[in-house]
Design a protein around this motif. Structure first.
Motif, mmCIF file in Angstrom:
data_model
loop_
_atom_site.group_PDB
_atom_site.id
_atom_site.type_symbol
_atom_site.label_atom_id
_atom_site.label_comp_id
_atom_site.label_asym_id
_atom_site.label_seq_id
_atom_site.Cartn_x
_atom_site.Cartn_y
_atom_site.Cartn_z
ATOM 1 N N ARG A 144 0.831 -1.200 0.000
ATOM 2 C CA ARG A 144 0.000 0.000 0.000
ATOM 3 C C ARG A 144 0.868 1.254 0.000
ATOM 4 N N THR A 145 1.950 1.237 0.759
ATOM 5 C CA THR A 145 2.858 2.377 0.799
ATOM 6 C C THR A 145 3.449 2.644 -0.583
ATOM 7 N N LYS A 146 3.890 1.597 -1.273
ATOM 8 C CA LYS A 146 4.456 1.767 -2.606
ATOM 9 C C LYS A 146 3.420 2.345 -3.576
ATOM 10 N N THR A 147 2.180 1.867 -3.471
ATOM 11 C CA THR A 147 1.135 2.379 -4.354
ATOM 12 C C THR A 147 0.868 3.846 -4.105
ATOM 13 N N VAL A 148 0.755 4.225 -2.838
ATOM 14 C CA VAL A 148 0.498 5.627 -2.504
ATOM 15 C C VAL A 148 1.637 6.516 -2.969
ATOM 16 N N LEU A 149 2.876 6.071 -2.763
ATOM 17 C CA LEU A 149 4.033 6.862 -3.187
ATOM 18 C C LEU A 149 4.032 7.071 -4.700
ATOM 19 N N ILE A 150 3.788 6.004 -5.447
ATOM 20 C CA ILE A 150 3.793 6.107 -6.903
ATOM 21 C C ILE A 150 2.677 7.027 -7.380
ATOM 22 N N VAL A 151 1.488 6.898 -6.796
ATOM 23 C CA VAL A 151 0.361 7.738 -7.207
ATOM 24 C C VAL A 151 0.651 9.208 -6.920
ATOM 25 N N LEU A 152 1.153 9.502 -5.731
ATOM 26 C CA LEU A 152 1.443 10.894 -5.378
ATOM 27 C C LEU A 152 2.527 11.484 -6.260
ATOM 28 N N VAL A 153 3.599 10.737 -6.471
ATOM 29 C CA VAL A 153 4.696 11.236 -7.306
ATOM 30 C C VAL A 153 4.231 11.421 -8.748
ATOM 31 N N ALA A 154 3.486 10.458 -9.269
ATOM 32 C CA ALA A 154 3.004 10.569 -10.646
ATOM 33 C C ALA A 154 2.068 11.764 -10.804
ATOM 34 N N PHE A 155 1.201 11.972 -9.826
ATOM 35 C CA PHE A 155 0.267 13.104 -9.881
ATOM 36 C C PHE A 155 1.014 14.435 -9.833
ATOM 37 N N GLY A 156 1.894 14.579 -8.858
ATOM 38 C CA GLY A 156 2.609 15.840 -8.703
ATOM 39 C C GLY A 156 3.557 16.136 -9.847
ATOM 40 N N VAL A 157 4.381 15.154 -10.207
ATOM 41 C CA VAL A 157 5.352 15.368 -11.278
ATOM 42 C C VAL A 157 4.648 15.493 -12.626
ATOM 43 N N GLY A 158 3.570 14.735 -12.829
ATOM 44 C CA GLY A 158 2.829 14.842 -14.082
ATOM 45 C C GLY A 158 2.288 16.243 -14.311
ATOM 46 N N ILE A 159 1.693 16.831 -13.278
ATOM 47 C CA ILE A 159 1.182 18.195 -13.411
ATOM 48 C C ILE A 159 2.328 19.186 -13.567
ATOM 49 N N SER A 160 3.407 18.985 -12.820
ATOM 50 C CA SER A 160 4.560 19.887 -12.922
ATOM 51 C C SER A 160 5.150 19.879 -14.330
ATOM 52 N N VAL A 161 5.328 18.697 -14.887
ATOM 53 C CA VAL A 161 5.894 18.589 -16.228
ATOM 54 C C VAL A 161 4.922 19.146 -17.264
ATOM 55 N N ALA A 162 3.633 18.927 -17.064
ATOM 56 C CA ALA A 162 2.643 19.455 -17.999
ATOM 57 C C ALA A 162 2.656 20.979 -18.026
ATOM 58 N N LEU A 163 2.857 21.604 -16.868
ATOM 59 C CA LEU A 163 2.806 23.057 -16.788
ATOM 60 C C LEU A 163 4.141 23.723 -17.102
ATOM 61 N N ALA A 164 5.247 23.052 -16.799
ATOM 62 C CA ALA A 164 6.560 23.693 -16.923
ATOM 63 C C ALA A 164 7.500 22.987 -17.882
ATOM 64 N N GLY A 165 7.079 21.885 -18.500
ATOM 65 C CA GLY A 165 7.973 21.150 -19.366
ATOM 66 C C GLY A 165 8.935 20.288 -18.563
ATOM 67 N N ALA A 166 9.893 19.705 -19.242
ATOM 68 C CA ALA A 166 10.853 18.807 -18.600
ATOM 69 C C ALA A 166 11.986 19.626 -17.986
#
Length: 335
Positions: A236-258
């Motif tokens: 469960r910890t691994k799933t939560v970590l992956i979801v949070l990181v994917a959500f945060g980094v996905g939005i960050s990359v979408a708004l600011a590029g790589a």
């Protein structure tokens, strides 16, 4: 260094970097005028107030939050993979976002977006999310999620997304190719208040959710079996970590590029300074990431003013040599 001392120093540096972001640019503003504009000390709306509140303040907030998300996500991934050289791109989110953005630029980049976001930003987030879902699906079995398999799957999906991006670049026109290249370099020039609101939602989830798993990350440093014996729900910890990181980094990359190296270099340096305890490593990394990206964006706007360099290009140019020097001077790379 004591963790509390480092956090206090980073808070001071963050305030200084934030004010520098507001004061410096193509038009340099005195700090006194910036403070007056921020706190509305003058009733009239002048040029300084418009520059600060309408242009630079949303950009500064977006920059700080993106830097914080990338750095704390990198610290979490290094703890999850038990490797200080890991970063958020290992789960495929950056490569997937690049492929999504390239698809939007080639096949419809001029179309309207939604809620203040361009179609390119929406496609980048969708591409990053799709890549992470594929990586997680490949790494998950009935017995649980394998971190080693996730790492290999991330490399494979990143390579696949990279090849798709290269194929699109091959068939793209000169204008499209330039837009793809500039997006991949990262940039914060598109900052506005709707984007700040969106990144604030992502930051609230990431900056609250990841530190809440600090004790579990500390236990994972001992190994998954040991963490289970200590009473932590590892899968469960691994799933939560992956979801949070994917959500945060996905939005960050979408708004600011790589934006390169923030998620790799910042947590590595902070770990060398205060140690691997995630209870202090995660918040310190977030603060340091915000400071670094604010400083880089300020430099990117003044070094070739009135033009500006892509901030991702600057972080890579400065981060890669510094990281090489850091590695050369460090003998023990263990967490």
């Amino acid at each position: 260094m004591k963790p509390r001392l480092l956090i206090v120093m980073l808070c001071v540096l963050l305030a200084a970097a934030f004010m520098a972001e507001l004061a410096f640019g193509a038009v340099r503003l005195p700090i006194g005028q910036v403070v007056a504009a921020l706190f509305h000390f003058h009733d009239r709306v002048d040029q300084t107030a418009l520059i600060v509140n309408a242009i630079r303040l949303p950009r500064a907030l977006l920059t700080a939050l993106v830097g914080a998300i990338l750095a704390i996500s990198g610290a979490a991934m290094q703890g999850l993979f038990r490797n200080p050289l890991a970063d958020p791109s290992l789960i495929g989110v950056t490569a997937g976002a690049s492929a999504g953005a390239s698809l939007a630029i080639v096949f419809g980049g001029a179309l309207a977006g939604f809620a203040g976001l361009s179609l390119v930003a929406l496609a980048a987030f969708a591409g990053g999310a799709a890549a992470v879902v594929l990586v997680y699906a490949l790494a998950t079995r009935a017995t649980g999620t394998s971190v080693a398999t996730m790492l290999l799957a991330g490399i494979a999906i990143s390579a696949l997304a990279g090849s798709l991006t290269s194929l699109l670049e091959f068939y793209a026109s000169n204008d499209m190719l330039r837009r793809i290249s500039l997006w991949q370099m990262g940039g914060l020039e598109g900052a506005n208040w709707p984007r700040v609101g969106l990144i604030a939602v992502a930051a609230a989830a990431v900056l609250a959710g990841l530190p809440a798993r600090a004790r579990a990350l500390n236990a994972l440093l001992l190994g998954e079996s040991e963490a289970r014996h200590l009473g932590f729900a590892v899968d469960r910890t691994k799933t939560v970590l992956i979801v949070l990181v994917a959500f945060g980094v996905g939005i960050s990359v979408a708004l600011a590029g790589a934006i390169a190296f923030v998620g790799l270099v910042v947590p590595h340096i902070v770990r060398l300074a205060i140690g691997p305890d995630h209870r202090t490593l995660l918040p310190a990394s977030a603060l340091a990431g915000a400071v670094l990206l604010l400083a880089a964006d300020t430099l990117a706007r003044v070094v070739v003013a009135p033009a500006e360099l892509p901030v991702g290009l600057l972080t890579a140019l400065l981060g890669a040599p510094f990281f090489i020097v850091l590695l050369r001077g460090t003998r023990d790379y263990a967490l």
